[in-house]
Design a protein around this motif. Structure first.
Motif, mmCIF file in Angstrom:
data_model
loop_
_atom_site.group_PDB
_atom_site.id
_atom_site.type_symbol
_atom_site.label_atom_id
_atom_site.label_comp_id
_atom_site.label_asym_id
_atom_site.label_seq_id
_atom_site.Cartn_x
_atom_site.Cartn_y
_atom_site.Cartn_z
ATOM 1 N N ASP A 55 0.915 -1.238 0.018
ATOM 2 C CA ASP A 55 -0.029 0.050 0.027
ATOM 3 C C ASP A 55 1.063 1.306 0.213
ATOM 4 N N TYR A 56 1.840 1.375 0.822
ATOM 5 C CA TYR A 56 2.987 2.354 0.684
ATOM 6 C C TYR A 56 3.412 2.440 -0.726
ATOM 7 N N GLN A 57 3.753 1.527 -1.744
ATOM 8 C CA GLN A 57 4.013 1.590 -2.811
ATOM 9 C C GLN A 57 3.090 2.263 -3.752
ATOM 10 N N LEU A 58 1.818 1.460 -3.644
ATOM 11 C CA LEU A 58 0.843 2.062 -4.289
ATOM 12 C C LEU A 58 0.361 3.594 -4.180
ATOM 13 N N ASN A 59 0.527 4.002 -2.937
ATOM 14 C CA ASN A 59 0.509 5.548 -2.605
ATOM 15 C C ASN A 59 1.477 6.076 -3.368
ATOM 16 N N ASN A 60 2.609 5.872 -3.517
ATOM 17 C CA ASN A 60 3.959 6.466 -4.048
ATOM 18 C C ASN A 60 3.374 6.499 -5.727
ATOM 19 N N GLU A 61 2.977 5.562 -6.256
ATOM 20 C CA GLU A 61 2.464 5.692 -7.459
ATOM 21 C C GLU A 61 1.544 6.438 -7.906
ATOM 22 N N MET A 62 0.423 6.581 -6.955
ATOM 23 C CA MET A 62 -0.633 7.442 -7.109
ATOM 24 C C MET A 62 -0.307 8.866 -7.035
ATOM 25 N N LEU A 63 0.805 9.232 -6.379
ATOM 26 C CA LEU A 63 1.257 10.672 -6.103
ATOM 27 C C LEU A 63 1.834 11.070 -7.625
ATOM 28 N N ILE A 64 2.098 10.166 -8.499
ATOM 29 C CA ILE A 64 2.452 10.211 -9.810
ATOM 30 C C ILE A 64 1.482 10.371 -10.790
ATOM 31 N N LYS A 65 0.579 9.269 -10.716
ATOM 32 C CA LYS A 65 -0.307 8.931 -11.775
ATOM 33 C C LYS A 65 -1.700 9.948 -11.400
ATOM 34 N N GLY A 66 -1.758 10.336 -10.059
ATOM 35 C CA GLY A 66 -2.796 11.194 -9.621
ATOM 36 C C GLY A 66 -4.108 10.276 -9.217
ATOM 37 N N LEU A 70 -4.485 7.117 0.538
ATOM 38 C CA LEU A 70 -4.911 6.856 1.707
ATOM 39 C C LEU A 70 -3.808 6.357 2.847
ATOM 40 N N SER A 71 -3.724 6.986 4.055
ATOM 41 C CA SER A 71 -2.964 6.731 4.991
ATOM 42 C C SER A 71 -3.584 6.307 6.247
ATOM 43 N N ALA A 72 -3.091 5.445 6.934
ATOM 44 C CA ALA A 72 -3.742 5.057 8.244
ATOM 45 C C ALA A 72 -2.786 5.399 9.325
ATOM 46 N N TYR A 73 -3.374 5.829 10.644
ATOM 47 C CA TYR A 73 -2.658 6.450 11.655
ATOM 48 C C TYR A 73 -3.579 5.902 12.855
ATOM 49 N N GLN A 74 -2.538 5.679 14.035
ATOM 50 C CA GLN A 74 -3.126 5.958 15.495
ATOM 51 C C GLN A 74 -3.273 7.155 15.847
ATOM 52 N N PHE A 75 -4.605 7.677 16.378
ATOM 53 C CA PHE A 75 -4.882 8.878 17.109
ATOM 54 C C PHE A 75 -5.180 8.704 18.214
ATOM 55 N N GLU A 76 -4.265 8.689 19.219
ATOM 56 C CA GLU A 76 -4.220 8.385 20.613
ATOM 57 C C GLU A 76 -5.111 6.940 20.710
ATOM 58 N N GLY A 77 -4.863 6.039 19.959
ATOM 59 C CA GLY A 77 -5.425 4.709 20.406
ATOM 60 C C GLY A 77 -6.507 4.288 19.374
ATOM 61 N N VAL A 78 -6.947 5.185 18.451
ATOM 62 C CA VAL A 78 -8.203 5.098 17.711
ATOM 63 C C VAL A 78 -7.437 5.090 16.180
ATOM 64 N N GLU A 79 -7.638 4.194 15.259
ATOM 65 C CA GLU A 79 -7.173 4.233 14.092
ATOM 66 C C GLU A 79 -8.051 5.195 13.414
ATOM 67 N N ILE A 80 -7.276 6.124 12.338
ATOM 68 C CA ILE A 80 -7.920 7.019 11.772
ATOM 69 C C ILE A 80 -7.629 6.995 10.234
ATOM 70 N N TRP A 81 -8.072 7.243 9.152
ATOM 71 C CA TRP A 81 -7.832 7.303 7.932
ATOM 72 C C TRP A 81 -7.752 8.766 7.431
ATOM 73 N N ILE A 82 -6.829 9.093 6.588
ATOM 74 C CA ILE A 82 -6.602 10.433 5.823
ATOM 75 C C ILE A 82 -6.480 9.950 4.499
ATOM 76 N N ILE A 83 -7.537 10.594 3.609
ATOM 77 C CA ILE A 83 -7.421 10.405 2.405
ATOM 78 C C ILE A 83 -7.455 11.590 1.268
ATOM 79 N N THR A 84 -6.640 11.577 0.354
ATOM 80 C CA THR A 84 -6.373 12.738 -0.496
ATOM 81 C C THR A 84 -7.289 12.151 -1.887
ATOM 82 N N GLU A 85 -8.338 13.058 -2.254
ATOM 83 C CA GLU A 85 -8.892 12.631 -3.413
ATOM 84 C C GLU A 85 -7.959 12.784 -4.719
ATOM 85 N N ALA A 86 -8.268 11.837 -5.753
ATOM 86 C CA ALA A 86 -7.478 11.926 -7.010
ATOM 87 C C ALA A 86 -7.287 13.281 -7.506
#
Length: 99
Positions: A55-66, A70-86
């Motif tokens: 998924d890291y590699q896919l995100n890096n490709e999407m930076l170039i291809k547009g 999606l990123s996933a993080y722990q926000f004080e013990g709760v999983e959150i996603w951050i999504i940038t639209e195409a």
């Protein structure tokens, strides 16, 4: 070290949004705005958080291809996603259950 300012690094994210679920977490004292801002920043600089290598590699490709990023993080013990639209018009922090 890059000459880019923080503002320049964040520019590609477009407008920043938070979902109702994220707003409720912060409102109820879970985390804070600065902690959330740091996750948007990590997303902006290509630290995709808690993702598999594929998924890291896919995100890096999407930076170039547009494509969507999606990123996933722990926000004080709760999983959150951050999504940038195409189209890079907006980036949203949300709970996975809100996707």
């Amino acid at each position: 070290m890059s000459d880019k300012t923080i503002e320049d690094k964040l520019k590609w994210l477009g407008a920043l949004y938070t979902s109702k679920g994220i707003n409720e977490l912060v409102k109820n004292g879970h985390g804070n705005g600065l902690a959330l801002a740091s996750l948007f920043y990590r997303h902006a600089i290509g630290d995709w958080g808690d993702l598999e290598d594929e998924d890291y590699q896919l995100n890096n490709e999407m930076l170039i291809k547009g494509g969507r990023i999606l990123s996933a993080y722990q926000f004080e013990g709760v999983e959150i996603w951050i999504i940038t639209e195409a189209d890079r018009a907006r980036t949203t922090a949300l709970l996975p259950s809100e996707y």
